[in-house]
Every structure is written in structure tokens, then in C-alpha cells.
Motif scaffolding. Structure first.
Motif, PDB file in Angstrom:
ATOM      1  N   ARG A  27       0.836  -1.199   0.000  1.00 24.60           N
ATOM      2  CA  ARG A  27       0.000   0.000   0.000  1.00 24.60           C
ATOM      3  C   ARG A  27       0.872   1.250   0.000  1.00 24.60           C
ATOM      4  N   PRO A  28       0.445   2.261  -0.742  1.00 23.89           N
ATOM      5  CA  PRO A  28       1.145   3.547  -0.648  1.00 23.89           C
ATOM      6  C   PRO A  28       1.007   4.099   0.774  1.00 23.89           C
ATOM      7  N   GLU A  29       1.969   4.844   1.203  1.00 28.56           N
ATOM      8  CA  GLU A  29       1.941   5.462   2.531  1.00 28.56           C
ATOM      9  C   GLU A  29       0.635   6.234   2.724  1.00 28.56           C
ATOM     10  N   GLY A  30      -0.103   5.883   3.776  1.00 30.11           N
ATOM     11  CA  GLY A  30      -1.366   6.560   4.079  1.00 30.11           C
ATOM     12  C   GLY A  30      -2.569   5.982   3.355  1.00 30.11           C
ATOM     13  N   HIS A  43      -1.331  -0.572  -9.818  1.00 29.78           N
ATOM     14  CA  HIS A  43      -1.574  -1.990  -9.537  1.00 29.78           C
ATOM     15  C   HIS A  43      -2.823  -2.157  -8.670  1.00 29.78           C
ATOM     16  N   LEU A  44      -2.952  -1.315  -7.664  1.00 31.01           N
ATOM     17  CA  LEU A  44      -4.086  -1.423  -6.753  1.00 31.01           C
ATOM     18  C   LEU A  44      -5.357  -0.852  -7.383  1.00 31.01           C
ATOM     19  N   VAL A 104      -8.570   5.899   0.609  1.00 32.71           N
ATOM     20  CA  VAL A 104      -8.899   5.127  -0.596  1.00 32.71           C
ATOM     21  C   VAL A 104      -8.292   5.807  -1.824  1.00 32.71           C
ATOM     22  N   THR A 105      -8.355   7.137  -1.869  1.00 33.41           N
ATOM     23  CA  THR A 105      -7.754   7.879  -2.978  1.00 33.41           C
ATOM     24  C   THR A 105      -6.259   7.599  -3.054  1.00 33.41           C
TER      25      THR A 105
END
Length: 150
Positions: free
Chosen positions: A56-59, A76-77, A68-69
Motif C-alpha cells: 500500500r502507498p503510505e497513508g 496496480h491497486l 482510498v484515494t
């Protein structure tokens, strides 16, 4: 395989299931296997792979719209999210077809619901429930009228 190729392949698998639901809804292979099981599971495997092989991207997360944004800022996500829609909408469409057959609802009434479910997920399900409810009310009234004559 590139993300574009995965996107295209996943869409092709899903559309094969949708085409079967519209064109061959009584064929056991389509109704009981391809649309509700095989196609969604193939797509789901790609989803699981994308979700577990990418961090997951940070945050990023599911706790707020901002999270969610951020989560979907990773291509990929974002693709995993799209595949999530493909699998679940197809599964719902297959359920609509099977339920309509059990309830004796003519397939021509179900086809707009399938299109709406493909394009707008919950909106298509709501349309199906509306049509189902109206058809069931009409059938019940006809049955009651027939019983009253006897």
C-alpha cells in the motif's frame, strides 16, 4: 504481463461470462459454471495476486475517502479495484439470471438489468429487484383472481 494486458484479459474473461448470460442463459455451462464460478474465480485470482504482491502507498487504506484515494493512486491497486468490480458484478448478474429463471421472469426483462449491473453494479441490482417485485405482484394478483373464480 503488463497492467494493460491484465486489464484487457480480465475484461475479456468477464465479457465472456456476460455474453453467455445474455445469449445462452439456460445453458448449464453458462448459468451454473462460467458466469457465477469460473470467470469470477479467474478474475479473483488476479485480484488476490495484485493485492498481495503490491504494498500500500503510505497513508493508503479503507478508513476514509482520502485513504482510498491514496490507495488507488498505485496503478496496480487501481487495477485490483477494477477487477473487484468485474468479478462481483458478474457474480451478481449470474445470480439475477438464475433467480429470474426460478421465479419465472422472462429473460427479455432481465437483459436490461444485466446491462445495468455491468455498467452500474448496485443500480442494476436495484433495477432487477424492482422488476422482480412488480412481476411477483402481478403473478400473485393473477393467481388470486384465478382462485376467486373457482
Amino acid at each position: 504481463m503488463s497492467l494493460e494486458q491484465i486489464f484487457s484479459l480480465s475484461g475479456l474473461i468477464a465479457m465472456t461470462g456476460w455474453a453467455g448470460l445474455v445469449l445462452a442463459p439456460r445453458w448449464t455451462v453458462t448459468r451454473d459454471w462460467l458466469a457465477p464460478v469460473i470467470a469470477p474465480l479467474l478474475i479473483a485470482m488476479v485480484y488476490v495476486w495484485l493485492m498481495t504482491s503490491n504494498s500500500r502507498p503510505e497513508g493508503g487504506g479503507f478508513g476514509s475517502l482520502q485513504e482510498v484515494t491514496l490507495l488507488f493512486s498505485d496503478p496496480h491497486l487501481l487495477l485490483a479495484g477494477w477487477i473487484h468490480y468485474l468479478a462481483f458484478d458478474l457474480f451478481v448478474g449470474a445470480w439475477e439470471v438464475r433467480d429470474a429463471q426460478r421465479q419465472g421472469i422472462h429473460h427479455l426483462l432481465v437483459i436490461p438489468c444485466l446491462f445495468a449491473t455491468l455498467m452500474a453494479g448496485p443500480g442494476g441490482l436495484a433495477l432487477y429487484w424492482l422488476i422482480r417485485s412488480v412481476v411477483m405482484i402481478i403473478k400473485r394478483r393473477k393467481r388470486q383472481a384465478a382462485e376467486a373464480v373457482l
